[in-house]
Structure formats: C-alpha cells, structure tokens
Design a protein around this motif. Structure first.
Motif, PDB file in Angstrom:
ATOM      1  N   GLN A  54       0.664  -1.331   0.070  1.00 18.68           N
ATOM      2  CA  GLN A  54      -0.062   0.030  -0.001  1.00 18.68           C
ATOM      3  C   GLN A  54       0.952   1.198  -0.040  1.00 18.68           C
ATOM      4  O   GLN A  54       0.402   2.017  -0.823  1.00 18.68           O
ATOM      5  N   ARG A  56       4.035   1.531  -1.085  1.00 19.24           N
ATOM      6  CA  ARG A  56       4.424   1.620  -2.573  1.00 19.24           C
ATOM      7  C   ARG A  56       3.403   2.122  -3.545  1.00 19.24           C
ATOM      8  O   ARG A  56       3.715   3.176  -4.164  1.00 19.24           O
ATOM      9  N   GLU A  57       2.186   1.695  -3.523  1.00 18.83           N
ATOM     10  CA  GLU A  57       1.431   2.415  -4.282  1.00 18.83           C
ATOM     11  C   GLU A  57       0.834   3.786  -4.130  1.00 18.83           C
ATOM     12  O   GLU A  57       0.787   4.354  -5.331  1.00 18.83           O
ATOM     13  N   ARG A  58       0.971   4.140  -2.746  1.00 19.81           N
ATOM     14  CA  ARG A  58       0.563   5.670  -2.559  1.00 19.81           C
ATOM     15  C   ARG A  58       1.821   6.243  -3.132  1.00 19.81           C
ATOM     16  O   ARG A  58       1.587   7.548  -3.596  1.00 19.81           O
ATOM     17  N   MET A  61       1.416   6.894  -6.624  1.00 18.48           N
ATOM     18  CA  MET A  61       0.249   7.993  -7.213  1.00 18.48           C
ATOM     19  C   MET A  61       0.780   9.211  -6.947  1.00 18.48           C
ATOM     20  O   MET A  61       0.299   9.921  -7.914  1.00 18.48           O
TER      21      MET A  61
END
Length: 63
Positions: A54, A56-58, A61
């Motif tokens: 999560q 990493r995804e943030r 983004m």
C-alpha cells in the motif's frame, strides 16, 4: 602507521561492527524476545507485506 591513522581505523571498524549488529543480530534478538506461534508470525508477516504494498502504491500515485 601514525597514531591518528590507527585510531581512525579502529573507529571505522567499530562503526562497521555496530552497523552489522543492528542489521544481523538485533532482529534475531527481538524475534526471540518472546514466543510467537507460526500462525501469528504468518499473520504479522502478511500484514507487513500489505502495508508495504500500500505504501508503494501511494508513492506511485504521488509521482
């Protein structure tokens, strides 16, 4: 070798030992500090993996 060079050498070795201790020994000591069942260890590992993904995804983004 002069005295200052040997002192610097010793300080470098001490720093390296500290770093090695923090990387290799401390986690093992922490892990053996108290008993965790295999299932509990697995659940913790899974939670950490999810948080890491999560995070990493943030970051992806934002950029």
């Amino acid at each position: 070798m002069s005295e200052s060079e040997t002192r610097e050498n010793i300080e470098k070795k001490i720093r390296k030992l500290r770093k090695d201790f923090q990387k290799n020994v401390q986690p093992v000591l922490r892990r053996h500090n108290y008993y965790l069942s295999k299932g509990e260890r697995r659940r913790i590992k899974k939670k950490k993996a999810i948080k890491r993904i999560q995070r990493r995804e943030r970051r992806m983004m934002r950029s």
